[in-house]
Design an enzyme around this catalytic site. Structure first.
Site, PDB file in Angstrom:
ATOM      1  CE  LYS A 105      -4.385  -1.708   1.883  1.00 29.10           C
ATOM      2  NZ  LYS A 105      -5.190  -1.897   0.702  1.00 29.10           N
TER       3      LYS A 105
ATOM      4  CG  HIS B  83     -14.303  -0.724   4.825  1.00 30.39           C
ATOM      5  ND1 HIS B  83     -14.916  -1.267   5.918  1.00 30.39           N
ATOM      6  CD2 HIS B  83     -13.716  -1.775   4.180  1.00 30.39           C
ATOM      7  CE1 HIS B  83     -14.712  -2.568   5.947  1.00 30.39           C
ATOM      8  NE2 HIS B  83     -13.998  -2.901   4.910  1.00 30.39           N
TER       9      HIS B  83
ATOM     10  CG  ASN C 178     -15.213  -5.799   8.791  1.00 25.30           C
ATOM     11  OD1 ASN C 178     -16.287  -6.166   8.313  1.00 25.30           O
ATOM     12  ND2 ASN C 178     -14.152  -5.516   8.052  1.00 25.30           N
TER      13      ASN C 178
HETATM   14  P1  NAD Z   1      -7.206  -8.764  -4.409  1.00 23.23           P
HETATM   15  O1  NAD Z   1      -6.014  -9.552  -4.084  1.00 23.23           O
HETATM   16  O2  NAD Z   1      -8.349  -9.430  -5.108  1.00 23.23           O
HETATM   17  O3  NAD Z   1      -6.822  -7.525  -5.320  1.00 23.23           O
HETATM   18  C1  NAD Z   1      -5.684  -6.748  -5.109  1.00 23.23           C
HETATM   19  C2  NAD Z   1      -5.217  -6.258  -6.469  1.00 23.23           C
HETATM   20  O4  NAD Z   1      -4.221  -5.268  -6.268  1.00 23.23           O
HETATM   21  C3  NAD Z   1      -4.617  -7.345  -7.349  1.00 23.23           C
HETATM   22  O5  NAD Z   1      -5.242  -7.326  -8.615  1.00 23.23           O
HETATM   23  C4  NAD Z   1      -3.152  -6.947  -7.447  1.00 23.23           C
HETATM   24  O6  NAD Z   1      -2.576  -7.323  -8.686  1.00 23.23           O
HETATM   25  C5  NAD Z   1      -3.248  -5.447  -7.292  1.00 23.23           C
HETATM   26  N1  NAD Z   1      -2.016  -4.795  -6.869  1.00 23.23           N
HETATM   27  C6  NAD Z   1      -1.124  -5.216  -5.956  1.00 23.23           C
HETATM   28  N2  NAD Z   1      -0.130  -4.309  -5.858  1.00 23.23           N
HETATM   29  C7  NAD Z   1      -0.399  -3.312  -6.712  1.00 23.23           C
HETATM   30  C8  NAD Z   1       0.247  -2.090  -7.049  1.00 23.23           C
HETATM   31  N3  NAD Z   1       1.365  -1.711  -6.460  1.00 23.23           N
HETATM   32  N4  NAD Z   1      -0.334  -1.306  -7.980  1.00 23.23           N
HETATM   33  C9  NAD Z   1      -1.479  -1.676  -8.565  1.00 23.23           C
HETATM   34  N5  NAD Z   1      -2.113  -2.797  -8.283  1.00 23.23           N
HETATM   35  C10 NAD Z   1      -1.602  -3.617  -7.360  1.00 23.23           C
HETATM   36  O7  NAD Z   1      -7.681  -8.119  -3.029  1.00 23.23           O
HETATM   37  P2  NAD Z   1      -9.108  -7.531  -2.630  1.00 23.23           P
HETATM   38  O8  NAD Z   1      -9.878  -8.582  -1.931  1.00 23.23           O
HETATM   39  O9  NAD Z   1      -9.680  -6.818  -3.786  1.00 23.23           O
HETATM   40  O10 NAD Z   1      -8.703  -6.478  -1.520  1.00 23.23           O
HETATM   41  C11 NAD Z   1      -8.179  -5.202  -1.864  1.00 23.23           C
HETATM   42  C12 NAD Z   1      -8.324  -4.271  -0.676  1.00 23.23           C
HETATM   43  O11 NAD Z   1      -9.693  -4.172  -0.314  1.00 23.23           O
HETATM   44  C13 NAD Z   1      -7.612  -4.734   0.566  1.00 23.23           C
HETATM   45  O12 NAD Z   1      -7.098  -3.613   1.240  1.00 23.23           O
HETATM   46  C14 NAD Z   1      -8.693  -5.384   1.386  1.00 23.23           C
HETATM   47  O13 NAD Z   1      -8.444  -5.375   2.757  1.00 23.23           O
HETATM   48  C15 NAD Z   1      -9.858  -4.470   1.050  1.00 23.23           C
HETATM   49  N6  NAD Z   1     -11.177  -5.047   1.263  1.00 23.23           N
HETATM   50  C16 NAD Z   1     -11.456  -6.327   0.885  1.00 23.23           C
HETATM   51  C17 NAD Z   1     -12.724  -6.833   1.085  1.00 23.23           C
HETATM   52  C18 NAD Z   1     -13.057  -8.232   0.653  1.00 23.23           C
HETATM   53  O14 NAD Z   1     -14.166  -8.704   0.968  1.00 23.23           O
HETATM   54  N7  NAD Z   1     -12.208  -8.901  -0.077  1.00 23.23           N
HETATM   55  C19 NAD Z   1     -13.736  -6.029   1.669  1.00 23.23           C
HETATM   56  C20 NAD Z   1     -13.410  -4.712   2.010  1.00 23.23           C
HETATM   57  C21 NAD Z   1     -12.137  -4.236   1.809  1.00 23.23           C
END
Ligand code: NAD
Length: 734
Positions: free
Chosen positions: A421, A464, A514
């Site tokens: 991040k 969020h 959460n």
């Molecule tokens: P994910 O792994 O499906 O997606 C993450 C994406 O980020 C991937 O496509 C990856 O290639 C990309 N990525 C990684 N590093 C990068 C960079 N430097 N530049 C650009 N892209 C990059 O994960 P997710 O489930 O979508 O979660 C993403 C965020 O959302 C997290 O912070 C997570 O905590 C939050 N979140 C997730 C949920 C859930 O239910 N999964 C709910 C709320 C919030």
């Protein structure tokens, strides 16, 4: 008196047109003034021998959204005043008389001796559809926007102005009950097929068609007022009735777990009313309506799901001094599970989206999610291929951060990893405009610490989302220690732009939603370990009013996520912060058994390729005992499952994480489906009173552990007899 809310004109053929068009409002609603003017219009139609009949139509894009709920709230206030002054009985009588006035007015229209027809365009629901049902004929527009229905149940009410009697006299009882139980809204053609409207026509022709029906001798007598009237499903006490009613009772129980008095009142009103002539049937309906209107459930649901949600949707928590903002172009970093869907809902709202991932292929994969989602809409007939092309044209998938120049807001959704991040935030800041707000979609990392990677701390905020983003209506906006009012205003404006409901919470581990929902899941885990049969845990969750049991929910969100969160808590806060029994259970499930939930086809349930999921047979081996189901107090299981969430919500208020009770309540219902009939996590406490809630928690804490110990705030409120809404009165919208 000249009407203010209606226009009245009569054509050369003697057919009157009553056009409902309330000044200064975008939508017609039923108020006391509207009722008075409609009453006068009925008298006029009857008194004027030159008038053959009357068409009711709307002068707006929609027919009407139904009764003004503040009018209904007014009845409750008057009841309280009168009960205090003159006693319960006269107050009850006045309440009954007041709340049935609309029903009587519609009956007056129906029996006035001249034919009435409704020309329905756009939304026509609740009390407005009941007006149309009281008319002798209905013509609905055949466009996509036109919808008729009786959605009262969704806020704990039921159709009290004749709807519960006229609908089952127009269509099969089973279908009528289903329509009212679900609060379904039907398009014109479907309503016609079901017998609720007589005709559908292009919107431009509905008034002419309705007039033509009157000119061609439409009858001023409703079918049920004719001697030869037969109920569409036959008599209640008949072989056909015996097929319907026992099943209806069972469906009612299955769908509501007996938590929704309004649903039960529908059953009563229809069952009793169908055995009576119309005037008596309407009186029966009025009695049920009055009793439901005074129910705790209706009050809680109206407040949370109508009043509070409406206020939050209008931006009640928006800093008033900040100028309005609009996102034309949005930057989304991370085109994974969440980022791709955030891009989709934004593009659906007409926003241009720059969707960035680490490489072009990953970004393209994210864009494909939008293609799939809109294709599913096309397959359901809800979108066209032109909509798809326009949507995809708004999304630019790229690995080039420099494309962030010129976006109005950036939302980051890369991996939940501090370092990843930090890199993404820094790269974005170098490319984006110097005034643009940066938002993180993190679900666990404190916003205040993430903001350290951004030079303008005041312009850094959390937005969020919940998954699946396209379906979940709630968005939590997280205010970090240094987040400024401009960032908050922009975040709220954006969330409103994509038509979701924002709640604003201060930065803390787990934020708000959460924290509560993880407690629900943990309680399910602990019950399992104690030896409660797994099916009983799941049923107790649904009987308490939750949409799914805690084990199912854990399977949906993934067990390894819960495991990771627990490990992070242990690392950051120390081993005492977590429950070792829960840790052991998750370790067995996730690490030893590789049971991750629905995503890998095995969690607390097994997910066979064909057929429904089944609780995993191996769960018994994870239990420390096997309790006799007959010896388990189901009421206590239900209390545990709700109290663990509500006590956590109270803690978030005490800690200043949530500052407005509306947000805790609305957030809990929209975010994780907290028993809607209670009005939400805090209304659950207010509904039973802080004193009773504290007593219940003390009992649960003595038996099951300190996780139920009420915070000091609750003890203080219990001692003073306070409620959350009394102690923390919500601010009004700007
Ligand atoms: P994910 O792994 O499906 O997606 C993450 C994406 O980020 C991937 O496509 C990856 O290639 C990309 N990525 C990684 N590093 C990068 C960079 N430097 N530049 C650009 N892209 C990059 O994960 P997710 O489930 O979508 O979660 C993403 C965020 O959302 C997290 O912070 C997570 O905590 C939050 N979140 C997730 C949920 C859930 O239910 N999964 C709910 C709320 C919030």
């Amino acid at each position: 008196m000249t009407p203010v809310n209606f226009r009245f004109e009569t054509d050369a053929d003697g057919v009157a047109l009553l056009t409902w068009d309330m000044p200064g409002r975008s939508m017609n609603v039923i108020t006391l003034d509207v009722m008075r003017e409609l009453d006068e219009a009925i008298d006029k139609v009857v008194a004027d021998a030159a008038i053959k009949g009357c068409v009711v139509a709307s002068g707006k894009d929609n027919f009407s959204g139904g009764a003004d709920l503040t009018m209904l709230e007014g009845f409750s206030r008057q009841f309280a005043d009168l009960a205090a002054k003159e006693g319960e009985e006269p107050a009850t009588q006045a309440f009954f008389d007041g709340t049935r006035k609309l029903s009587q007015l519609y009956r007056k229209l129906e029996t006035c001796g001249k034919p009435w027809a409704a020309a329905i365009n756009g939304v026509c629901v609740g009390g407005a559809f009941e007006l149309a049902l009281a008319c002798h004929y209905r013509v609905a527009a055949d466009d996509d926007r036109t919808r008729v229905g009786l959605p009262e149940i969704k806020i704990g009410l039921f159709p009290g102005a004749g709807g519960s009697q006229r609908v089952p006299r127009l269509m099969q009882t089973g279908d009528a009950l289903q329509m009212m139980f679900k609060g379904e809204q039907l398009k014109g053609a479907v309503a016609q097929k079901m017998g609720l409207v007589g005709e559908v026509a292009p919107a431009a022709d509905i008034v002419a068609k309705a007039k033509a029906w009157i000119k061609n001798g439409g009858s001023p007598v409703a079918p049920w007022d004719r001697k030869d009237f037969r109920l569409p499903s036959g008599k209640v006490f008949s072989p056909a009735g015996m097929m319907t009613w026992p099943a209806a009772n069972a469906i009612y129980r299955r769908e509501t777990m007996d938590n929704y008095p309004a649903a039960k009142a529908i059953l009563h009103a229809v069952y009793e009313g169908l055995q009576l002539p119309m005037d008596l049937a309407l009186r029966v309906e009025s009695r049920w309506f009055a009793s439901i209107l005074r129910s705790k459930e209706a009050a809680a649901m109206i407040r949370s799901l109508f009043v509070s949600m409406g206020e939050l949707n209008k931006g009640a928590r928006r800093p008033k001094a900040e100028p309005a903002s609009k996102v034309k172009k949005l930057g989304v970093i991370g085109a994974g599970f969440m980022g791709a869907s955030i891009g989709y809902v934004s593009a659906m709202a007409g926003i241009e989206v720059v969707l960035i991932d680490r490489d072009q292929a990953s970004a393209d994969k994210g864009k494909d999610i939008s293609r799939n989602l809109i294709t599913a809409q096309i397959n359901r007939g809800r979108a066209t291929s032109a909509d798809r092309d326009a949507l995809l044209a708004r999304i630019e998938a790229t690995d080039d951060y420099s494309k962030l120049a010129g976006v109005d807001l950036v939302v980051e959704a890369v991996f939940e990893d501090r370092d990843v991040k930090a890199t993404a935030i820094k790269k974005a800041e170098a490319a984006m405009g110097a005034e643009t707000i940066f938002a993180s979609n993190t679900s666990t990392l404190p916003i205040t610490s993430l903001a350290e990677n951004f030079s303008r701390h005041e312009d850094f905020i959390g937005i969020h989302f919940f998954s699946p983003v396209e379906r979940m209506m709630l968005v939590e906006i997280i205010v970090g220690a240094k987040t400024g009012p401009k960032a908050l205003a922009h975040a709220i404006d954006f969330v409103r732009q994509i038509k979701k409901t924002p709640i604003v919470v201060n930065d803390t581990r787990g934020f708000y939603a959460n924290r509560c929902v993880l407690n629900y899941i943990r309680e399910g885990h602990l019950m399992l370990i104690e030896g409660v049969p797994p099916a009983m845990i799941e049923n107790a969750g649904r009987m308490a009013g939750m949409p799914v049991g805690p084990l199912s929910l854990n399977d949906e969100v993934a067990l390894d996520l819960g495991w990771k969160i627990l490990q992070a808590e242990k690392k950051d806060l120390g081993p005492q912060a977590i429950d070792p029994r829960q840790e052991k259970l998750l370790e067995t499930m996730v690490v030893k058994q590789q049971r991750l939930g629905r995503k890998n086809g095995k969690g607390f349930y097994d997910y066979p390729e064909k057929g429904p999921k089944k609780l995993w047979a191996g769960l018994g081996e994870l239990q420390s005992a096997h309790l006799d189901p007959d010896a388990i107090d189901v009421e206590e299981l239900k209390q545990r499952l709700l109290a663990t969430q509500s006590v956590e919500a109270a803690r978030t208020v005490e800690e200043g994480v949530v500052t407005d009770p509306r947000e805790a309540d609305v957030g809990s219902i929209l975010g994780f489906g907290f028993a809607p009939f209670t009005g939400g996590t805090l209304s659950y406490i207010d509904g039973m009173g802080a004193k009773a809630f504290v007593e219940m928690c003390d009992k649960l804490a003595a038996k099951h552990g300190d996780r139920f110990a009420p915070p000091k705030l609750l003890r203080d409120m219990a001692a003073k007899g306070e409620t959350f809404y009394g102690r923390f009165p919500p601010a009004k919208a700007a």
